[in-house]
Design a protein around this motif. Structure first.
Motif, PDB file in Angstrom:
ATOM      1  N   LYS A 108       0.815  -1.184  -0.019  1.00  9.55           N
ATOM      2  CA  LYS A 108      -0.182   0.081   0.039  1.00  9.55           C
ATOM      3  C   LYS A 108       0.842   1.192  -0.065  1.00  9.55           C
ATOM      4  O   LYS A 108       0.327   2.176   0.525  1.00  9.55           O
ATOM      5  CB  LYS A 108      -0.888   0.102   1.237  1.00  9.55           C
ATOM      6  CG  LYS A 108      -1.907  -1.316   1.220  1.00  9.55           C
ATOM      7  CD  LYS A 108      -2.617  -1.026   2.411  1.00  9.55           C
ATOM      8  CE  LYS A 108      -3.733  -2.236   2.499  1.00  9.55           C
ATOM      9  NZ  LYS A 108      -4.666  -2.247   3.843  1.00  9.55           N
ATOM     10  N   VAL A 112       3.529   1.632  -5.878  1.00  9.84           N
ATOM     11  CA  VAL A 112       2.646   0.445  -6.473  1.00  9.84           C
ATOM     12  C   VAL A 112       1.376   1.141  -7.329  1.00  9.84           C
ATOM     13  O   VAL A 112       0.268   1.432  -6.999  1.00  9.84           O
ATOM     14  CB  VAL A 112       1.907  -0.291  -5.169  1.00  9.84           C
ATOM     15  CG1 VAL A 112       0.826  -1.381  -5.671  1.00  9.84           C
ATOM     16  CG2 VAL A 112       3.000  -0.672  -4.118  1.00  9.84           C
ATOM     17  N   THR A 113       1.756   0.855  -8.752  1.00 10.45           N
ATOM     18  CA  THR A 113       0.829   1.411  -9.657  1.00 10.45           C
ATOM     19  C   THR A 113       0.462   0.328 -10.690  1.00 10.45           C
ATOM     20  O   THR A 113       0.876  -0.595 -10.869  1.00 10.45           O
ATOM     21  CB  THR A 113       1.382   2.694 -10.259  1.00 10.45           C
ATOM     22  OG1 THR A 113       2.739   2.181 -10.835  1.00 10.45           O
ATOM     23  CG2 THR A 113       1.796   3.680  -9.197  1.00 10.45           C
ATOM     24  N   GLU A 114      -0.619   0.742 -11.291  1.00  8.70           N
ATOM     25  CA  GLU A 114      -0.921  -0.222 -12.645  1.00  8.70           C
ATOM     26  C   GLU A 114       0.009  -0.031 -13.589  1.00  8.70           C
ATOM     27  O   GLU A 114       0.227   1.112 -13.901  1.00  8.70           O
ATOM     28  CB  GLU A 114      -2.716   0.359 -12.723  1.00  8.70           C
ATOM     29  CG  GLU A 114      -3.620   0.026 -11.703  1.00  8.70           C
ATOM     30  CD  GLU A 114      -3.656  -1.469 -11.411  1.00  8.70           C
ATOM     31  OE1 GLU A 114      -3.519  -2.491 -12.015  1.00  8.70           O
ATOM     32  OE2 GLU A 114      -4.054  -1.601 -10.188  1.00  8.70           O
ATOM     33  N   PRO A 115      -0.064  -1.179 -14.458  1.00  9.76           N
ATOM     34  CA  PRO A 115      -0.930  -2.060 -14.548  1.00  9.76           C
ATOM     35  C   PRO A 115      -0.288  -3.442 -13.682  1.00  9.76           C
ATOM     36  O   PRO A 115      -0.979  -4.222 -13.537  1.00  9.76           O
ATOM     37  CB  PRO A 115      -0.832  -2.548 -15.868  1.00  9.76           C
ATOM     38  CG  PRO A 115       0.227  -2.207 -16.376  1.00  9.76           C
ATOM     39  CD  PRO A 115       0.546  -0.801 -15.753  1.00  9.76           C
ATOM     40  N   ILE A 116       1.083  -3.294 -13.217  1.00 13.11           N
ATOM     41  CA  ILE A 116       1.789  -4.312 -12.597  1.00 13.11           C
ATOM     42  C   ILE A 116       1.193  -4.444 -10.961  1.00 13.11           C
ATOM     43  O   ILE A 116       1.096  -5.505 -10.671  1.00 13.11           O
ATOM     44  CB  ILE A 116       3.300  -4.059 -12.834  1.00 13.11           C
ATOM     45  CG1 ILE A 116       3.458  -4.082 -14.075  1.00 13.11           C
ATOM     46  CG2 ILE A 116       3.935  -5.292 -11.896  1.00 13.11           C
ATOM     47  CD1 ILE A 116       5.169  -3.889 -14.404  1.00 13.11           C
ATOM     48  N   GLY A 117       1.185  -3.177 -10.423  1.00 12.85           N
ATOM     49  CA  GLY A 117       0.755  -3.174  -8.876  1.00 12.85           C
ATOM     50  C   GLY A 117       2.320  -3.455  -8.411  1.00 12.85           C
ATOM     51  O   GLY A 117       3.135  -3.048  -8.459  1.00 12.85           O
ATOM     52  N   ASN A 226       5.728   8.689  -7.564  1.00 10.99           N
ATOM     53  CA  ASN A 226       5.519   7.469  -8.467  1.00 10.99           C
ATOM     54  C   ASN A 226       5.974   7.408  -9.983  1.00 10.99           C
ATOM     55  O   ASN A 226       6.409   6.571 -10.246  1.00 10.99           O
ATOM     56  CB  ASN A 226       3.828   7.277  -8.643  1.00 10.99           C
ATOM     57  CG  ASN A 226       3.029   6.687  -7.480  1.00 10.99           C
ATOM     58  OD1 ASN A 226       3.409   6.011  -6.675  1.00 10.99           O
ATOM     59  ND2 ASN A 226       1.951   7.382  -7.073  1.00 10.99           N
ATOM     60  N   ASN A 230       8.594   4.794 -11.269  1.00 12.21           N
ATOM     61  CA  ASN A 230       8.393   4.143 -12.449  1.00 12.21           C
ATOM     62  C   ASN A 230       9.771   4.382 -13.571  1.00 12.21           C
ATOM     63  O   ASN A 230       9.935   3.536 -14.422  1.00 12.21           O
ATOM     64  CB  ASN A 230       7.048   4.506 -12.931  1.00 12.21           C
ATOM     65  CG  ASN A 230       5.890   3.694 -12.171  1.00 12.21           C
ATOM     66  OD1 ASN A 230       6.366   2.733 -11.436  1.00 12.21           O
ATOM     67  ND2 ASN A 230       4.741   4.532 -12.168  1.00 12.21           N
TER      68      ASN A 230
END
Length: 271
Positions: A108, A112-117, A226, A230
């Motif tokens: 949490k 922690v982002t989409e699409p991998i999470g 974020n 990334n």
């Protein structure tokens, strides 16, 4: 009580109203030559004795009254003090205790982002291990920043060079140990070591990798963090891919896309 105590002292004199001046107890048993008496009247010595007894009784009574008053005053002060004291906090019952906060969950956190999470196939990040996560996150940010600069430098050296000093140096990995460019590599090592040891130190009061905002962009929020994470992950993968590709093919970063060798490598002749 004080009054009773005083009366007890004077009681012997009251029980013997006819005291002989020569020591006899009753008038009928008075010693010869004694004129006798029917009480204390007419006997100055006995009258003085009676007055001393009465005075002693009054003194004892006054002393007792003062002591009782002092005790009552202390009792009243203690009672007032106890009333004015704040009541002690009553411990909460077991059933009404505050619930414990949930354990630290790395799934949490920022990054922690989409699409991998949340991606941790080897299980390095443990639930509840906040300090361990901070160390890994600081290392991730640091290597991500280095990866982004390395990937950008591997591409930029094909098009841009520092005049005079690095005009005609080799591109790719061989620049780290050949020509003048090896001195630039050594310079980078010293600068990086200084920043690592003396300048950019982790602060437990700040987020991992937060070394301030010297330029004043004021954009170090959740969205920017974020993006940095990334892009840093992409930079690490890109830098590693460039190194592996060059070791395998012998071509620099841009040459692996089918471009010819850089014009700087051919002496700006195009040949």
């Amino acid at each position: 009580l004080e009054v009773i105590f005083a009366l007890g002292i004077g009681a012997p004199a009251l029980r013997h109203p006819s005291v002989c001046c020569h020591g006899g107890e009753e008038e009928g048993r008075c010693m010869p030559g004694c004129r006798g008496s029917r009480g204390l009247e007419g006997r100055p010595a006995l009258r003085r004795t009676g007055r001393r007894v009465a005075a002693s009784a009054v003194a004892f009574a006054a002393f007792g009254a003062l002591a009782a008053g002092s005790r009552r005053q202390r009792g009243g002060s203690s009672m007032r003090a106890s009333i004015m004291m704040e009541p002690e906090e009553v411990p909460e019952a077991e059933g009404s205790a505050k619930p414990k906060p949930p354990p630290f969950d790395p799934a949490k956190q920022i990054g922690v982002t989409e699409p991998i999470g949340f991606f941790d196939p080897l299980g390095f990040c443990k639930v509840g291990d906040k300090e361990g996560f901070r160390r890994l996150r600081a290392a991730e940010i640091k290597h991500g920043r280095a990866g982004m600069m390395a990937a950008a430098g591997a591409v930029a050296q094909y098009f841009v060079r520092i005049p005079i000093v690095f005009d005609f140096e080799n591109a790719g990995l061989s620049a780290a140990w050949s020509g003048n460019s090896k001195y630039g590599f050594i310079f980078l090592l010293f600068v990086s070591g200084y920043l690592e040891i003396f300048s950019w130190k982790e602060d437990s009061e700040k987020e991992p990798g937060d070394f301030g905002d010297p330029i004043g962009f004021n954009i170090y929020d959740s969205d920017m963090r974020n993006k940095e994470l990334n892009n840093g992950r992409a930079g690490m993968i890109a830098a590693l891919g460039i190194v592996v590709a060059e070791l395998y093919t012998g071509k620099s970063a841009m040459e692996t896309f089918g471009l010819p060798p850089s014009a700087f490598e051919t002496g700006l002749t195009g040949g």
